[in-house]
Design a protein around this motif. Structure first.
Motif, short mmCIF file in Angstrom:
data_model
loop_
_atom_site.label_atom_id
_atom_site.label_comp_id
_atom_site.label_asym_id
_atom_site.label_seq_id
_atom_site.Cartn_x
_atom_site.Cartn_y
_atom_site.Cartn_z
N TYR A 33 0.85 -1.19 0.00
CA TYR A 33 0.00 0.00 0.00
C TYR A 33 0.88 1.23 0.00
O TYR A 33 2.08 1.16 0.27
CB TYR A 33 -0.91 -0.01 1.24
CG TYR A 33 -2.22 0.71 1.06
CD1 TYR A 33 -3.26 0.08 0.38
CD2 TYR A 33 -2.43 1.98 1.56
CE1 TYR A 33 -4.48 0.73 0.21
CE2 TYR A 33 -3.64 2.63 1.40
CZ TYR A 33 -4.67 2.00 0.72
OH TYR A 33 -5.88 2.63 0.53
N SER A 34 0.29 2.40 -0.31
CA SER A 34 1.10 3.61 -0.40
C SER A 34 1.87 3.87 0.90
O SER A 34 3.06 4.18 0.87
CB SER A 34 0.22 4.82 -0.74
OG SER A 34 -0.89 4.91 0.13
N SER A 35 1.20 3.72 2.04
CA SER A 35 1.87 3.87 3.34
C SER A 35 1.00 3.25 4.41
O SER A 35 -0.21 3.05 4.22
CB SER A 35 2.14 5.34 3.67
OG SER A 35 0.95 6.01 4.02
N ASP A 38 -1.72 5.68 5.37
CA ASP A 38 -2.80 5.72 4.39
C ASP A 38 -3.74 4.52 4.56
O ASP A 38 -4.96 4.64 4.44
CB ASP A 38 -2.23 5.73 2.97
CG ASP A 38 -1.55 7.03 2.62
OD1 ASP A 38 -1.71 8.01 3.37
OD2 ASP A 38 -0.83 7.07 1.60
N GLU A 60 5.12 -0.49 2.42
CA GLU A 60 4.89 0.83 1.84
C GLU A 60 5.60 0.98 0.49
O GLU A 60 6.73 0.54 0.33
CB GLU A 60 5.38 1.91 2.81
CG GLU A 60 4.69 1.86 4.17
CD GLU A 60 5.11 3.01 5.07
OE1 GLU A 60 6.19 3.59 4.84
OE2 GLU A 60 4.35 3.33 6.01
N TYR A 61 4.90 1.62 -0.47
CA TYR A 61 5.53 1.88 -1.76
C TYR A 61 5.72 3.36 -2.06
O TYR A 61 6.36 3.75 -3.03
CB TYR A 61 4.76 1.22 -2.92
CG TYR A 61 3.39 1.77 -3.23
CD1 TYR A 61 3.21 3.04 -3.75
CD2 TYR A 61 2.25 0.99 -3.06
CE1 TYR A 61 1.96 3.53 -4.08
CE2 TYR A 61 0.98 1.46 -3.38
CZ TYR A 61 0.84 2.74 -3.88
OH TYR A 61 -0.40 3.22 -4.21
N LYS A 62 5.16 4.23 -1.22
CA LYS A 62 5.17 5.66 -1.51
C LYS A 62 6.59 6.20 -1.68
O LYS A 62 6.85 7.01 -2.58
CB LYS A 62 4.46 6.43 -0.41
CG LYS A 62 4.36 7.93 -0.66
CD LYS A 62 3.63 8.65 0.47
CE LYS A 62 2.16 8.34 0.50
NZ LYS A 62 1.43 9.15 1.49
N ASP A 67 4.68 9.89 -4.43
CA ASP A 67 3.38 10.27 -3.89
C ASP A 67 2.47 10.77 -5.00
O ASP A 67 2.94 11.19 -6.05
CB ASP A 67 3.57 11.38 -2.84
CG ASP A 67 2.42 11.43 -1.84
OD1 ASP A 67 1.45 10.66 -2.05
OD2 ASP A 67 2.49 12.21 -0.90
N TRP A 83 4.32 7.40 -13.40
CA TRP A 83 4.68 6.63 -12.22
C TRP A 83 5.91 5.77 -12.50
O TRP A 83 6.04 5.21 -13.59
CB TRP A 83 3.52 5.73 -11.80
CG TRP A 83 2.29 6.47 -11.39
CD1 TRP A 83 1.18 6.71 -12.14
CD2 TRP A 83 2.05 7.09 -10.11
NE1 TRP A 83 0.25 7.42 -11.42
CE2 TRP A 83 0.75 7.67 -10.17
CE3 TRP A 83 2.78 7.20 -8.93
CZ2 TRP A 83 0.19 8.34 -9.10
CZ3 TRP A 83 2.21 7.87 -7.86
CH2 TRP A 83 0.94 8.43 -7.94
N TYR A 88 8.40 0.15 -8.49
CA TYR A 88 7.29 -0.58 -7.88
C TYR A 88 7.47 -2.08 -8.07
O TYR A 88 7.30 -2.87 -7.12
CB TYR A 88 5.96 -0.12 -8.48
CG TYR A 88 4.74 -0.76 -7.85
CD1 TYR A 88 4.09 -0.15 -6.79
CD2 TYR A 88 4.25 -1.97 -8.32
CE1 TYR A 88 2.97 -0.74 -6.21
CE2 TYR A 88 3.15 -2.57 -7.75
CZ TYR A 88 2.50 -1.95 -6.70
OH TYR A 88 1.41 -2.55 -6.12
#
Length: 430
Positions: A33-35, A38, A60-62, A67, A83, A88
């Protein structure tokens, strides 16, 4: 005595076996997930990170993918570039998550890398599919080449809101579902010349955006970056430009801005292209205005297609998960109707709405009448932020000049062609 001892040994073996079974069944499901923050914000109220024998671990991937921000109705990277799908994918291969959340623009690359598990079997369960429109399933199948590999967290949408009192006062026919852009621009001009009133306000479109959006409805682009070709001089684009210039120069479209809900409630604009959040605002003031809503305008050849429906974030199950059964249960919980209802009630997001029709027969139905455009959903930006800013400035300046001096439209278009071609050529030579 011996019998009692044997019974005790057997009981201990049974208890040990049960204990080992419980240990074996204890699972950890990794979610990309982004974070963590989040995830807690979006799903903290609907899923426990530690439930029975399943532990949820957030990766986390942010920090690697970057972002995201909302630019009008588009969810884009803060960087303004595409992106960074390579980073990723590196996270996916290194951390081996079970469930993936990701910006929709990178879906094709994930599919090409065979990183997503097929989900079609999950969509045969009636409890899970409640409220999911058949058009959505058809779109997801088309995106996946005949199979479903991901499901949207939410969707952006836009509709045309109109003030019934204004239309009644001036005896002008109300707008209808699936009007073409040309029909809508002509309708705006019916209000030309009325003091303190504009036909339409487009808070998310400047001159260039409106032109681009009208072309997109017919699956047309004003440029071909690979060939450094500009198409504004063709008959099709000249007609669009002429229609837009006429709408603005007549005073039919508002360009001065203002607070959308205030302009609408006070009767200073007859129509406005807005989002689901705007509907909430009107409903909170429903005693002050009589209003209606129809679909966004469409193209002349694609009357069932929306160009504003997008899926900002998709989720799927990793093809490398070692716990498919547990992963699918968690994934279904994250994407269930109950979760959608809870998120819908708590969300204050300005542009999105649930992909499920949580209610039927109400005003929100308008956001589900059109089908998403697969080409819009899967396209990557062909112009970087810097070049797009330059080309938008050229188009905006040209249209402003044409609105003031429509008699020189052809020469203005020729100038725009030349300046836009130079902007694309300069970028290509870098």
């Amino acid at each position: 005595m011996r019998v009692n001892f044997l019974l005790l040994v057997m009981l201990m073996l049974i208890l040990t076996a049960c204990s080992n079974k419980e240990i074996e069944e204890s699972k950890t499901i990794k979610i990309l997930y982004s974070s963590y923050a989040d995830f807690k914000r979006d799903y903290g109220s609907v899923i426990n990170e530690q439930s029975s024998n399943t532990t949820i671990e957030i990766i986390e991937y942010k920090s690697s993918l970057g972002d995201g921000i909302w630019d009008s109705m588009k969810y884009i990277p803060v960087s303004g570039q595409n992106w960074d799908v390579k980073k990723y994918i590196e996270i996916v291969k290194k951390e081996n998550p079970d469930i993936l959340f990701f910006p929709s623009e990178i879906f094709s690359e994930l599919q090409n890398e065979n990183l997503l598990n097929e989900l079609n079997m999950l969509f045969t369960e009636e409890d899970f599919t409640t409220g999911i429109n058949e058009n959505l399933l058809a779109t997801l199948n088309e995106m996946g080449g005949g199979k479903i590999y991901a499901f949207p967290q939410a969707m952006t949408a836009q509709a045309l809101f109109y003030n019934k009192d204004v239309f009644k006062k001036y005896g002008i026919p109300e707008p209808t579902d699936k009007m073409t852009w040309q029909e809508l621009l002509l309708l705006t001009q019916r209000f030309a010349g009325i003091p303190d009133l504009k036909g339409m306000y487009t808070p998310y479109y400047d001159y260039a955006d409106l032109l681009t959006e009208m072309g997109k409805a017919d699956q047309r682009r004003w440029y071909d970056a690979s060939r450094n070709e500009i198409h504004l001089g063709t008959d099709y684009w000249k007609r669009l430009i002429s229609n837009e210039v006429s709408a603005y120069s007549s005073g039919g479209i508002d360009v001065n801005g203002g607070v959308p809900i205030d302009l609408f409630i006070s009767g200073k604009i007859a129509m406005i292209l807005e989002t689901p959040y705007f509907m909430r605002q009107i409903q909170s003031k429903n005693q002050e205005v009589s209003w209606g809503v129809v679909t966004e305008p469409v193209g002349t050849e694609n009357s069932d297609i929306s160009t504003t429906i997008t899926y900002p974030i998709l989720s799927g199950i990793s093809s490398n998960t070692q716990n498919y059964a547990a992963s699918s249960e968690i994934w279904k919980q994250l994407n269930s109707k109950k979760t959608a209802e809870l998120r819908s009630k708590s969300s204050i997001e300005k542009f999105t709405i649930s992909v499920r029709q949580l209610k039927s027969g109400d005003d929100q139905d308008v956001f589900y009448l059109l089908n998403p455009s697969v080409s819009v959903l899967t396209e990557r930006k062909s112009l970087n932020a810097e070049v797009k800013q330059k080309t938008d400035m050229i188009i905006n300046k040209g249209l402003q000049d044409a609105i003031i001096d429509s008699g020189n439209l052809d020469s203005i278009i020729d100038r725009m062609q030349e300046e836009l071609s130079h902007a694309l050529y300069t970028e290509k030579e870098k």
